[in-house]
Design an enzyme around this catalytic site. Sequence first.
Site, PDB file in Angstrom:
ATOM      1  N   LYS A  12       0.849  -1.205   0.000  1.00  0.00           N
ATOM      2  CA  LYS A  12       0.000   0.000   0.000  1.00  0.00           C
ATOM      3  C   LYS A  12       0.878   1.246   0.000  1.00  0.00           C
ATOM      4  O   LYS A  12       0.645   2.198  -0.732  1.00  0.00           O
ATOM      5  CB  LYS A  12      -0.839   0.031   1.273  1.00  0.00           C
ATOM      6  CG  LYS A  12      -2.042  -0.834   1.342  1.00  0.00           C
ATOM      7  CD  LYS A  12      -2.745  -0.377   2.627  1.00  0.00           C
ATOM      8  CE  LYS A  12      -3.986  -1.010   2.953  1.00  0.00           C
ATOM      9  NZ  LYS A  12      -4.617  -0.453   4.148  1.00  0.00           N
ATOM     10  N   GLU A  40      -5.921  -1.029  16.791  1.00  0.00           N
ATOM     11  CA  GLU A  40      -6.750  -2.236  16.587  1.00  0.00           C
ATOM     12  C   GLU A  40      -7.890  -1.940  15.608  1.00  0.00           C
ATOM     13  O   GLU A  40      -8.657  -1.012  15.819  1.00  0.00           O
ATOM     14  CB  GLU A  40      -7.311  -2.692  17.943  1.00  0.00           C
ATOM     15  CG  GLU A  40      -7.800  -4.145  17.917  1.00  0.00           C
ATOM     16  CD  GLU A  40      -8.719  -4.488  19.091  1.00  0.00           C
ATOM     17  OE1 GLU A  40      -8.807  -3.658  20.029  1.00  0.00           O
ATOM     18  OE2 GLU A  40      -9.353  -5.550  19.032  1.00  0.00           O
ATOM     19  N   ASP A  69      -8.381   1.930   4.809  1.00  0.00           N
ATOM     20  CA  ASP A  69      -8.790   0.566   5.144  1.00  0.00           C
ATOM     21  C   ASP A  69      -9.424  -0.014   3.891  1.00  0.00           C
ATOM     22  O   ASP A  69     -10.217   0.671   3.217  1.00  0.00           O
ATOM     23  CB  ASP A  69      -9.771   0.517   6.322  1.00  0.00           C
ATOM     24  CG  ASP A  69      -9.765  -0.876   6.950  1.00  0.00           C
ATOM     25  OD1 ASP A  69      -8.657  -1.353   7.291  1.00  0.00           O
ATOM     26  OD2 ASP A  69     -10.837  -1.477   7.093  1.00  0.00           O
ATOM     27  N   PHE A 161       0.393  -7.038  -4.449  1.00  0.00           N
ATOM     28  CA  PHE A 161       0.478  -7.678  -3.134  1.00  0.00           C
ATOM     29  C   PHE A 161      -0.891  -8.282  -2.791  1.00  0.00           C
ATOM     30  O   PHE A 161      -1.809  -8.204  -3.599  1.00  0.00           O
ATOM     31  CB  PHE A 161       0.910  -6.655  -2.065  1.00  0.00           C
ATOM     32  CG  PHE A 161      -0.070  -5.522  -1.854  1.00  0.00           C
ATOM     33  CD1 PHE A 161      -0.083  -4.425  -2.712  1.00  0.00           C
ATOM     34  CD2 PHE A 161      -1.001  -5.557  -0.814  1.00  0.00           C
ATOM     35  CE1 PHE A 161      -1.003  -3.379  -2.532  1.00  0.00           C
ATOM     36  CE2 PHE A 161      -1.914  -4.528  -0.632  1.00  0.00           C
ATOM     37  CZ  PHE A 161      -1.905  -3.442  -1.489  1.00  0.00           C
ATOM     38  N   GLY A 162      -1.031  -8.881  -1.655  1.00  0.00           N
ATOM     39  CA  GLY A 162      -2.321  -9.366  -1.140  1.00  0.00           C
ATOM     40  C   GLY A 162      -2.998 -10.337  -2.090  1.00  0.00           C
ATOM     41  O   GLY A 162      -2.433 -11.340  -2.515  1.00  0.00           O
ATOM     42  N   HIS A 189      -8.850   0.433  -6.929  1.00  0.00           N
ATOM     43  CA  HIS A 189      -9.659   1.129  -5.926  1.00  0.00           C
ATOM     44  C   HIS A 189      -8.838   2.221  -5.242  1.00  0.00           C
ATOM     45  O   HIS A 189      -9.301   3.321  -5.000  1.00  0.00           O
ATOM     46  CB  HIS A 189     -10.181   0.106  -4.907  1.00  0.00           C
ATOM     47  CG  HIS A 189      -9.095  -0.789  -4.362  1.00  0.00           C
ATOM     48  ND1 HIS A 189      -8.130  -1.387  -5.150  1.00  0.00           N
ATOM     49  CD2 HIS A 189      -8.804  -1.168  -3.093  1.00  0.00           C
ATOM     50  CE1 HIS A 189      -7.316  -2.092  -4.400  1.00  0.00           C
ATOM     51  NE2 HIS A 189      -7.683  -1.986  -3.161  1.00  0.00           N
ATOM     52  N   ARG A 190      -7.569   1.901  -4.990  1.00  0.00           N
ATOM     53  CA  ARG A 190      -6.667   2.845  -4.307  1.00  0.00           C
ATOM     54  C   ARG A 190      -6.367   4.041  -5.204  1.00  0.00           C
ATOM     55  O   ARG A 190      -6.436   5.194  -4.775  1.00  0.00           O
ATOM     56  CB  ARG A 190      -5.373   2.119  -3.931  1.00  0.00           C
ATOM     57  CG  ARG A 190      -4.353   2.917  -3.151  1.00  0.00           C
ATOM     58  CD  ARG A 190      -3.340   2.025  -2.465  1.00  0.00           C
ATOM     59  NE  ARG A 190      -4.024   1.107  -1.559  1.00  0.00           N
ATOM     60  CZ  ARG A 190      -4.196  -0.187  -1.800  1.00  0.00           C
ATOM     61  NH1 ARG A 190      -3.689  -0.741  -2.892  1.00  0.00           N
ATOM     62  NH2 ARG A 190      -4.861  -0.937  -0.952  1.00  0.00           N
TER      63      ARG A 190
HETATM   64  O1  LIG Z   1      -4.611  -3.413  -3.926  1.00  0.00           O
HETATM   65  C1  LIG Z   1      -4.732  -4.490  -3.322  1.00  0.00           C
HETATM   66  N1  LIG Z   1      -4.282  -5.648  -3.874  1.00  0.00           N
HETATM   67  C2  LIG Z   1      -4.373  -6.825  -3.193  1.00  0.00           C
HETATM   68  N2  LIG Z   1      -4.890  -6.960  -1.955  1.00  0.00           N
HETATM   69  C3  LIG Z   1      -5.354  -5.799  -1.374  1.00  0.00           C
HETATM   70  C4  LIG Z   1      -5.308  -4.556  -2.009  1.00  0.00           C
HETATM   71  N3  LIG Z   1      -5.841  -3.616  -1.183  1.00  0.00           N
HETATM   72  C5  LIG Z   1      -6.180  -4.272  -0.046  1.00  0.00           C
HETATM   73  N4  LIG Z   1      -5.894  -5.574  -0.175  1.00  0.00           N
HETATM   74  C6  LIG Z   1      -6.060  -6.620   0.828  1.00  0.00           C
HETATM   75  C7  LIG Z   1      -4.687  -6.829   1.491  1.00  0.00           C
HETATM   76  C8  LIG Z   1      -4.989  -6.876   2.954  1.00  0.00           C
HETATM   77  O2  LIG Z   1      -5.121  -8.242   3.251  1.00  0.00           O
HETATM   78  C9  LIG Z   1      -6.302  -6.191   3.101  1.00  0.00           C
HETATM   79  C10 LIG Z   1      -6.081  -4.771   3.557  1.00  0.00           C
HETATM   80  O3  LIG Z   1      -6.233  -4.757   4.942  1.00  0.00           O
HETATM   81  P1  LIG Z   1      -5.963  -3.351   5.672  1.00  0.00           P
HETATM   82  O4  LIG Z   1      -6.249  -3.514   7.118  1.00  0.00           O
HETATM   83  O5  LIG Z   1      -6.634  -2.238   4.938  1.00  0.00           O
HETATM   84  O6  LIG Z   1      -4.402  -3.131   5.431  1.00  0.00           O
HETATM   85  P2  LIG Z   1      -3.184  -3.771   6.205  1.00  0.00           P
HETATM   86  O7  LIG Z   1      -3.636  -4.424   7.465  1.00  0.00           O
HETATM   87  O8  LIG Z   1      -2.417  -4.637   5.236  1.00  0.00           O
HETATM   88  O9  LIG Z   1      -2.293  -2.503   6.559  1.00  0.00           O
HETATM   89  P3  LIG Z   1      -2.803  -1.202   7.373  1.00  0.00           P
HETATM   90  O10 LIG Z   1      -4.066  -1.569   8.093  1.00  0.00           O
HETATM   91  O11 LIG Z   1      -1.662  -0.908   8.320  1.00  0.00           O
HETATM   92  O12 LIG Z   1      -3.007  -0.103   6.360  1.00  0.00           O
HETATM   93  O13 LIG Z   1      -6.963  -6.183   1.833  1.00  0.00           O
HETATM   94 MG   LIG Z   2      -4.934  -3.397   8.703  1.00  0.00          MG
END
Ligand SMILES: O=c1nc[nH]c2c1ncn2[C@H]1C[C@H](O)[C@@H](COP(=O)(O)OP(=O)(O)OP(=O)(O)O)O1
Ligand SMILES: [Mg+2]
Length: 211
Positions: A12, A40, A69, A161-162, A189-190
């Site tokens: 991200k 959290e 998020d 990623f993800g 989306h981002r």
């Molecule tokens: O473009 C993307 N391409 C692939 N997967 C993605 C994408 N955008 C979100 N995702 C997935 C990854 C993660 O499993 C979840 C975000 O969870 P989310 O809590 O927002 O982010 P995070 O915990 O990885 O980092 P943080 O909370 O510190 O921003 O959705």
């Molecule tokens: Mg997160």
Amino acid sequence: MKILVATTNEGKLREIKSILSDLDVELLSLKDMDNIIDVEEDRKTFLENAIKKATQYANFYKLPVIAEDSGLEVDALEGYPGVYSARFYSIDYGGKVEDESLSKDEKNNLKLLKLLEGKQNRKGRYKTVVVYYDPEKAVGIWTEGVCEGEIGKKPEGSGGFGYDPIFIPEGYDKTMAQLPPEEKNKISHRGKALNKLKELLIKIGVVKVGN
Ligand SMILES: O=c1nc[nH]c2c1ncn2[C@H]1C[C@H](O)[C@@H](COP(=O)(O)OP(=O)(O)OP(=O)(O)O)O1
Ligand SMILES: [Mg+2]
């Protein structure tokens, strides 16, 4: 001016920095901070979690913050993983994946593919809510972005990623992980949410274009 991009997710962070690279701001990350707090994410919606992250990080570090998020919603799974996307492998819904030899992303993708085995409807979408919050000026803005697509049958590609190796954006015949970063940022989306935020921040005079 400095803005803290408050995310623990390297993928991200990379994309947010690239999409905002034309702004005359210094983008900091949590790695630039002396100590890292843990927020959290216990809310039921992307918006509530994003607001919680933005306000807690901004109030602690006394800096304007961009937090986000996001997640993947799959129609055949009643919208799961949704807000549980980051830890989908570890929640009760659909069973847990305990193979510690796999990364979190690999466990999430494995679980999703297993739950979709034999399912016709593989439609889903990435969703994000991005929040900008400046505690000093008491300015708070949020935008959202959606990217429609479907879940592939097997992981393909090494980019992103993800869930990218199994997410096929609408109108494409390859996964998000098979697209170059600049192409993903155009349709993701981002990218959509951050471009809306950029427009608003420029309009209200918080930032300017140009370095
Ligand atoms: O473009 C993307 N391409 C692939 N997967 C993605 C994408 N955008 C979100 N995702 C997935 C990854 C993660 O499993 C979840 C975000 O969870 P989310 O809590 O927002 O982010 P995070 O915990 O990885 O980092 P943080 O909370 O510190 O921003 O959705
Ligand atoms: Mg997160």
